[in-house]
Design an enzyme around this catalytic site. Sequence first.
Site, PDB file in Angstrom:
ATOM      1  N   THR A 231       0.847  -1.198   0.000  1.00  7.61           N
ATOM      2  CA  THR A 231       0.000   0.000   0.000  1.00  7.61           C
ATOM      3  C   THR A 231       0.882   1.248   0.000  1.00  7.61           C
ATOM      4  O   THR A 231       1.839   1.341   0.764  1.00  7.61           O
ATOM      5  CB  THR A 231      -0.933  -0.011   1.230  1.00  7.61           C
ATOM      6  OG1 THR A 231      -1.702  -1.210   1.172  1.00  7.61           O
ATOM      7  CG2 THR A 231      -1.848   1.196   1.251  1.00  7.61           C
ATOM      8  N   CYS A 318      26.040   7.752   5.846  1.00  6.11           N
ATOM      9  CA  CYS A 318      26.055   6.312   6.071  1.00  6.11           C
ATOM     10  C   CYS A 318      27.423   5.823   6.529  1.00  6.11           C
ATOM     11  O   CYS A 318      27.523   4.820   7.208  1.00  6.11           O
ATOM     12  CB  CYS A 318      25.680   5.588   4.784  1.00  6.11           C
ATOM     13  SG  CYS A 318      24.205   6.246   4.045  1.00  6.11           S
TER      14      CYS A 318
HETATM   15  C1  LIG Z   1      23.833   9.595  -3.874  1.00  2.00           C
HETATM   16  C2  LIG Z   1      22.864   8.933  -2.959  1.00  2.00           C
HETATM   17  N1  LIG Z   1      22.197   7.867  -3.395  1.00  2.00           N
HETATM   18  C3  LIG Z   1      21.296   7.241  -2.636  1.00  2.00           C
HETATM   19  C4  LIG Z   1      21.027   7.668  -1.349  1.00  2.00           C
HETATM   20  C5  LIG Z   1      20.006   6.949  -0.522  1.00  2.00           C
HETATM   21  O1  LIG Z   1      18.804   7.660  -0.472  1.00  2.00           O
HETATM   22  P1  LIG Z   1      17.744   7.392   0.690  1.00  2.00           P
HETATM   23  O2  LIG Z   1      18.282   8.027   1.923  1.00  2.00           O
HETATM   24  O3  LIG Z   1      16.484   8.052   0.205  1.00  2.00           O
HETATM   25  O4  LIG Z   1      17.586   5.921   0.819  1.00  2.00           O
HETATM   26  C6  LIG Z   1      21.716   8.772  -0.845  1.00  2.00           C
HETATM   27  C7  LIG Z   1      21.487   9.227   0.539  1.00  2.00           C
HETATM   28  O5  LIG Z   1      22.363   9.693   1.221  1.00  2.00           O
HETATM   29  C8  LIG Z   1      22.648   9.425  -1.672  1.00  2.00           C
HETATM   30  O6  LIG Z   1      23.326  10.499  -1.260  1.00  2.00           O
END
Ligand SMILES: Cc1ncc(COP(=O)(O)O)c(C=O)c1O
Length: 367
Positions: A231, A318
């Site tokens: 959903t 991250c």
């Molecule tokens: C270049 C890039 N790709 C993908 C992502 C992942 O996106 P989301 O946080 O929406 O999962 C990020 C997030 O930091 C990003 O900077």
Amino acid sequence: MIYFDHNATTPLDERVIEAMLPYFNTFYGNPSALYRVGRVVRSAIDVAREQVATAVGVSAAQVIFTSGGTEANNLALKTVSSDLPIAFSAVEHPSIIEPARKNRQRDYCFEISVDQNGLVSSSALDALFQQQNKPAIVSIMLANNENGVIQDIASAAHLLKDKQVVLHTDAVQALGKIPVSFRKLGVNLMSLSSHKIYGPKGCGALVIDKDIAIEPLLVGGGQENNRRSGTENVAAIVGFGKAAELALLELDQRTEHLLMLRNMLQQGLKSIPELVIFAERVERIPNTVQFGIPGMDGEMLLMQLDQKNIAVSSGSACTSGGGRASTVLTAMGIEYKFAKSAIRISLGQTNTETEVKQFIEVLKSLV
Ligand SMILES: Cc1ncc(COP(=O)(O)O)c(C=O)c1O
């Protein structure tokens, strides 16, 4: 607080919140339902799909809503079988690198090197097709989350034109900062994320060429045209649509503001001895500056800035906290120890000249 970490996430635009609010309570129906409150919600999703599609110049049918950029990147790789070779640039987000490597042997997984400015060269791309195991999919991001470097995706697409390969670009950090046209870039797949453009977290999209088949990550109710069951996250999708609309509408004024602030920031940074701005001479998204100072520890500096109520990043969100140097910088040939000194500033719409001046003063006192 001075918030200088907009590549990690952005605050919600008030206009986005306003657009989302009715879909939490008044219009709570399931968009798959046939009665009125369901149909109203369905049409709100249709509007959002149109808004996101318009932001990158595609038709609405090409937009698959996902839970964010990570899912969009994972899903993009599902357009080719996992027993086929894959290639991705050395500076991709982990949400490309990790699933690309999963279940693939080393000789089916190619990392495309970048030069000292973080750019993929045409010779590196060409070399991919001189070997026996030619990639079935190539993934190169449009703008890098750490140093902001913009890749020449249109040239890459041109080079790959007759190679029977699917070209994916992660445009998560590009949308809302530079013009993004799916068609002009010549890609087959594109990932987007809502929370990098003043929209809500937990929402994004994979944009896909009409003739490309995809093996869904999620199966069940057949939502998103059987490409992503579950959903729909209605309020978030509505917010993403609104944020995409505003990003397109206000692109010029946003860019002008960000460039003015970044020029000021870079000028201030240059008055600090030995400080190096990474990839300074190549085209970058207007809000991003990554720098290093020999002998400093980036994470330590980040914590000291935090004590002064200034939020920055030492790399991508991250990887920060991991104590490791940025793999983006090491891929650019920057020495490990120097890469560990890196700080990323990513500016946003509400930042001001006063904040930039204040930051420079605090940074100087800490250094
Ligand atoms: C270049 C890039 N790709 C993908 C992502 C992942 O996106 P989301 O946080 O929406 O999962 C990020 C997030 O930091 C990003 O900077």
